[in-house]
Design a protein around this motif. Structure first.
Motif, PDB file in Angstrom:
ATOM      1  N   TYR A  68       1.007  -1.179  -0.051  1.00 55.77           N
ATOM      2  CA  TYR A  68      -0.122   0.066   0.051  1.00 55.77           C
ATOM      3  C   TYR A  68       0.898   1.113  -0.056  1.00 55.77           C
ATOM      4  CZ  TYR A  68      -3.731  -3.195   1.320  1.00 55.77           C
ATOM      5  OH  TYR A  68      -4.546  -4.228   1.345  1.00 55.77           O
ATOM      6  N   ASN A  69       0.448   2.151  -0.660  1.00 58.55           N
ATOM      7  CA  ASN A  69       1.487   3.552  -0.844  1.00 58.55           C
ATOM      8  C   ASN A  69       0.548   4.570  -0.109  1.00 58.55           C
ATOM      9  OD1 ASN A  69       3.219   2.440  -3.146  1.00 58.55           O
ATOM     10  ND2 ASN A  69       1.204   2.048  -3.865  1.00 58.55           N
ATOM     11  N   PHE A  70       1.212   5.222   1.037  1.00 62.79           N
ATOM     12  CA  PHE A  70       0.845   6.126   1.885  1.00 62.79           C
ATOM     13  C   PHE A  70       1.492   7.333   1.430  1.00 62.79           C
ATOM     14  CE2 PHE A  70      -0.088   2.411   4.036  1.00 62.79           C
ATOM     15  CZ  PHE A  70      -1.455   2.643   4.646  1.00 62.79           C
ATOM     16  N   LEU A  71       0.674   8.250   1.132  1.00 64.39           N
ATOM     17  CA  LEU A  71       1.096   9.500   0.602  1.00 64.39           C
ATOM     18  C   LEU A  71       0.610  10.631   1.667  1.00 64.39           C
ATOM     19  CD1 LEU A  71       0.354   7.831  -2.035  1.00 64.39           C
ATOM     20  CD2 LEU A  71       1.287   9.993  -3.321  1.00 64.39           C
ATOM     21  N   ASN A  72       1.590  11.322   2.290  1.00 65.01           N
ATOM     22  CA  ASN A  72       1.663  12.365   3.271  1.00 65.01           C
ATOM     23  C   ASN A  72       2.033  13.743   2.989  1.00 65.01           C
ATOM     24  OD1 ASN A  72       0.208  10.406   5.530  1.00 65.01           O
ATOM     25  ND2 ASN A  72       2.283   9.535   5.239  1.00 65.01           N
ATOM     26  N   GLN A  73       0.991  14.793   3.110  1.00 64.48           N
ATOM     27  CA  GLN A  73       1.873  16.114   3.029  1.00 64.48           C
ATOM     28  C   GLN A  73       2.309  16.519   4.582  1.00 64.48           C
ATOM     29  OE1 GLN A  73      -1.709  18.067   1.286  1.00 64.48           O
ATOM     30  NE2 GLN A  73      -0.196  18.496  -0.688  1.00 64.48           N
ATOM     31  N   THR A  74       1.566  16.011   5.459  1.00 66.59           N
ATOM     32  CA  THR A  74       2.069  16.489   7.104  1.00 66.59           C
ATOM     33  C   THR A  74       2.512  15.165   7.437  1.00 66.59           C
ATOM     34  OG1 THR A  74      -0.354  16.397   7.614  1.00 66.59           O
ATOM     35  CG2 THR A  74       0.310  18.221   6.964  1.00 66.59           C
ATOM     36  N   PRO A  75       3.176  15.151   8.806  1.00 64.95           N
ATOM     37  CA  PRO A  75       3.526  13.743   9.392  1.00 64.95           C
ATOM     38  C   PRO A  75       2.091  13.237   9.787  1.00 64.95           C
ATOM     39  CG  PRO A  75       4.788  15.910  10.268  1.00 64.95           C
ATOM     40  CD  PRO A  75       3.799  16.275   9.342  1.00 64.95           C
ATOM     41  N   PRO A  76       2.338  11.927   9.657  1.00 65.55           N
ATOM     42  CA  PRO A  76       1.104  11.057   9.836  1.00 65.55           C
ATOM     43  C   PRO A  76       0.441  10.812  11.081  1.00 65.55           C
ATOM     44  CG  PRO A  76       3.258   9.388   9.364  1.00 65.55           C
ATOM     45  CD  PRO A  76       3.606  10.862   9.120  1.00 65.55           C
ATOM     46  N   THR A  77      -0.543  10.960  11.483  1.00 63.05           N
ATOM     47  CA  THR A  77      -1.346  10.673  12.884  1.00 63.05           C
ATOM     48  C   THR A  77      -1.624   9.207  13.243  1.00 63.05           C
ATOM     49  OG1 THR A  77      -3.192  11.325  12.044  1.00 63.05           O
ATOM     50  CG2 THR A  77      -2.190  13.016  12.701  1.00 63.05           C
ATOM     51  N   LEU A  78      -1.676   8.373  12.105  1.00 64.11           N
ATOM     52  CA  LEU A  78      -1.812   7.203  12.493  1.00 64.11           C
ATOM     53  C   LEU A  78      -0.829   6.210  11.860  1.00 64.11           C
ATOM     54  CD1 LEU A  78      -5.660   6.571  11.983  1.00 64.11           C
ATOM     55  CD2 LEU A  78      -4.646   6.462  13.965  1.00 64.11           C
ATOM     56  N   LYS A  79      -0.490   5.201  12.304  1.00 63.29           N
ATOM     57  CA  LYS A  79       0.562   4.278  11.696  1.00 63.29           C
ATOM     58  C   LYS A  79      -0.081   3.634  10.505  1.00 63.29           C
ATOM     59  CE  LYS A  79       3.251   3.345  15.879  1.00 63.29           C
ATOM     60  NZ  LYS A  79       3.763   2.177  16.766  1.00 63.29           N
ATOM     61  N   PRO A  80       0.590   3.331   9.263  1.00 62.84           N
ATOM     62  CA  PRO A  80       0.222   2.813   8.242  1.00 62.84           C
ATOM     63  C   PRO A  80      -0.391   1.302   8.331  1.00 62.84           C
ATOM     64  CG  PRO A  80       2.153   3.407   7.764  1.00 62.84           C
ATOM     65  CD  PRO A  80       2.258   3.895   9.311  1.00 62.84           C
ATOM     66  N   ILE A  98      -4.039   1.693   9.531  1.00 64.91           N
ATOM     67  CA  ILE A  98      -5.056   1.694   8.288  1.00 64.91           C
ATOM     68  C   ILE A  98      -5.229   0.605   7.588  1.00 64.91           C
ATOM     69  CG2 ILE A  98      -5.388   3.083   6.264  1.00 64.91           C
ATOM     70  CD1 ILE A  98      -4.224   5.519   7.884  1.00 64.91           C
ATOM     71  N   ALA A  99      -3.999  -0.101   7.142  1.00 65.58           N
ATOM     72  CA  ALA A  99      -3.877  -1.357   6.207  1.00 65.58           C
ATOM     73  C   ALA A  99      -4.711  -2.512   6.731  1.00 65.58           C
ATOM     74  CB  ALA A  99      -2.625  -1.811   6.127  1.00 65.58           C
ATOM     75  N   ARG A 100      -5.023  -2.500   8.153  1.00 63.73           N
ATOM     76  CA  ARG A 100      -5.890  -3.462   8.433  1.00 63.73           C
ATOM     77  C   ARG A 100      -7.442  -3.532   8.237  1.00 63.73           C
ATOM     78  NH1 ARG A 100      -3.123  -3.561  14.321  1.00 63.73           N
ATOM     79  NH2 ARG A 100      -3.631  -1.641  14.374  1.00 63.73           N
ATOM     80  N   SER A 101      -7.725  -2.255   7.630  1.00 63.48           N
ATOM     81  CA  SER A 101      -8.980  -2.014   7.171  1.00 63.48           C
ATOM     82  C   SER A 101      -9.281  -2.013   5.710  1.00 63.48           C
ATOM     83  CB  SER A 101      -9.534  -0.564   7.861  1.00 63.48           C
ATOM     84  OG  SER A 101      -9.432  -0.689   9.286  1.00 63.48           O
ATOM     85  N   LEU A 102      -8.182  -2.397   5.277  1.00 61.14           N
ATOM     86  CA  LEU A 102      -8.483  -2.365   3.469  1.00 61.14           C
ATOM     87  C   LEU A 102      -8.732  -3.815   2.945  1.00 61.14           C
ATOM     88  CD1 LEU A 102      -5.267   0.130   3.083  1.00 61.14           C
ATOM     89  CD2 LEU A 102      -7.712   0.719   3.226  1.00 61.14           C
ATOM     90  N   TYR A 103      -9.578  -3.687   2.191  1.00 60.00           N
ATOM     91  CA  TYR A 103     -10.079  -4.858   1.414  1.00 60.00           C
ATOM     92  C   TYR A 103      -9.844  -4.914   0.185  1.00 60.00           C
ATOM     93  CZ  TYR A 103     -11.966  -5.993   6.021  1.00 60.00           C
ATOM     94  OH  TYR A 103     -12.211  -6.483   7.543  1.00 60.00           O
ATOM     95  N   LEU A 104      -8.721  -4.354  -0.569  1.00 56.26           N
ATOM     96  CA  LEU A 104      -8.296  -4.203  -1.661  1.00 56.26           C
ATOM     97  C   LEU A 104      -6.911  -4.699  -1.930  1.00 56.26           C
ATOM     98  CD1 LEU A 104      -9.714  -0.487  -2.186  1.00 56.26           C
ATOM     99  CD2 LEU A 104     -10.832  -2.639  -2.974  1.00 56.26           C
ATOM    100  N   PRO A 105      -6.701  -5.872  -1.916  1.00 60.11           N
ATOM    101  CA  PRO A 105      -5.273  -6.483  -1.955  1.00 60.11           C
ATOM    102  C   PRO A 105      -4.991  -6.352  -3.396  1.00 60.11           C
ATOM    103  CG  PRO A 105      -6.815  -8.363  -1.823  1.00 60.11           C
ATOM    104  CD  PRO A 105      -7.517  -7.033  -1.636  1.00 60.11           C
ATOM    105  N   GLN A 106      -3.601  -6.219  -3.843  1.00 58.61           N
ATOM    106  CA  GLN A 106      -3.129  -6.004  -5.297  1.00 58.61           C
ATOM    107  C   GLN A 106      -3.208  -7.422  -5.798  1.00 58.61           C
ATOM    108  OE1 GLN A 106       0.871  -4.753  -4.405  1.00 58.61           O
ATOM    109  NE2 GLN A 106       0.540  -2.943  -5.500  1.00 58.61           N
TER     110      GLN A 106
END
Length: 120
Positions: free
Chosen positions: A49-61, A64-72
């Motif tokens: 998963y590609n995480f794109l941040n403009q500011t420092p992240p508030t959550l660890k990747p 968020i990845a645990r809630s994604l159901y879109l595997p490559q």
């Protein structure tokens, strides 16, 4: 009688997550982002998963990845978009969630691919 044409089956390609998106910056140039590639293993398959941040992240990747159901590489299913949206809503960390799925520039007739852009 018309000839039946089978529906095109698309696979999921790259998934881009924008965790700190504001409504004003949803169309910002991707060169303005710091990219973190998070790799996880699901059912003995590596998924990126590609995480794109403009500011420092508030959550660890990984949170968020645990809630994604879109595997490559998986077949595109609208149900998986809905599951992802519901799981992210269930986290209660985001004001809005927008999942935009579009045909990948690398897609071709023999290997139709979609990419997902998830703005949080």
């Amino acid at each position: 009688m018309q000839k039946r044409v089978p529906l095109q089956q698309y696979r999921i390609g790259n998934v881009y997550i924008y965790p700190n998106t504001s409504l004003a910056n949803t169309t910002a140039n991707t060169q303005d982002y710091d990219t973190t590639v998070y790799t996880t293993t699901v059912r003995n398959r590596e998924i990126q998963y590609n995480f794109l941040n403009q500011t420092p992240p508030t959550l660890k990747p990984q949170a968020i990845a645990r809630s994604l159901y879109l595997p490559q590489g998986s077949l595109f299913r609208q149900r998986n978009i809905e599951r992802t949206s519901n799981a992210l809503i269930g986290m209660r960390n985001f004001k809005y969630i927008n999942i935009d799925v579009q045909e990948s520039p690398l897609s071709n007739a023999s290997s139709p691919t979609l990419e997902a852009h998830i703005h949080l």
